[in-house]
Motif scaffolding. Structure first.
Motif, PDB file in Angstrom:
ATOM      1  N   GLU A  22       0.846  -1.130   0.054  1.00 42.08           N
ATOM      2  CA  GLU A  22       0.199   0.042   0.126  1.00 42.08           C
ATOM      3  C   GLU A  22       0.977   1.267  -0.180  1.00 42.08           C
ATOM      4  N   ASP A  24       2.000   4.883   0.607  1.00 43.34           N
ATOM      5  CA  ASP A  24       1.790   6.068   1.628  1.00 43.34           C
ATOM      6  C   ASP A  24       0.977   7.274   0.948  1.00 43.34           C
ATOM      7  N   ALA A  25       0.584   8.298   1.706  1.00 41.31           N
ATOM      8  CA  ALA A  25       0.122   9.384   1.026  1.00 41.31           C
ATOM      9  C   ALA A  25       0.918  10.005   0.158  1.00 41.31           C
ATOM     10  N   ASP A  26       2.198   9.676   0.123  1.00 45.14           N
ATOM     11  CA  ASP A  26       3.133  10.436  -0.796  1.00 45.14           C
ATOM     12  C   ASP A  26       3.386   9.517  -1.901  1.00 45.14           C
ATOM     13  N   GLY A  27       2.902   8.396  -2.095  1.00 48.67           N
ATOM     14  CA  GLY A  27       3.142   7.356  -3.236  1.00 48.67           C
ATOM     15  C   GLY A  27       4.247   6.502  -3.018  1.00 48.67           C
ATOM     16  N   TYR A  28       4.847   6.356  -1.784  1.00 46.03           N
ATOM     17  CA  TYR A  28       6.069   5.491  -1.598  1.00 46.03           C
ATOM     18  C   TYR A  28       5.529   4.431  -0.811  1.00 46.03           C
ATOM     19  N   LYS A  69      13.157   7.273   2.761  1.00 41.14           N
ATOM     20  CA  LYS A  69      12.027   8.217   2.069  1.00 41.14           C
ATOM     21  C   LYS A  69      12.350   9.516   1.750  1.00 41.14           C
TER      22      LYS A  69
END
Length: 72
Positions: A22, A24-28, A69
């Motif tokens: 999944e 995260d909110a930042d696409g990582y 990250k």
């Protein structure tokens, strides 16, 4: 959850398919190292991109972003 195929980064992870990840909110996503699995590695997933056909099914591309990250 998404299925991704990793590009770049540690050799242990290059061109591997990972399911049930999944971003995260930042696409990582973080691929965790473990016993013999290799170091931790962060990958960027563009969830708006087209999927790539793999032997396991359609997957999103995940490009290596570093051992930390970005921005942290």
């Amino acid at each position: 959850m998404a299925m991704v195929v990793t590009f770049g980064g540690p050799l242990e992870y290059a061109n591997q398919v990972w399911d049930d990840v999944e971003p995260d909110a930042d696409g990582y996503v973080l691929i965790l190292g473990g016993a013999g699995a290799g170091p931790e590695a962060w990958y960027f997933v563009d969830v708006e991109s087209e999927t790539i056909p793999t032997d396991q099914g359609e997957a999103l591309a995940a490009e290596y972003a570093g051992d930390r990250k970005p921005g942290t």
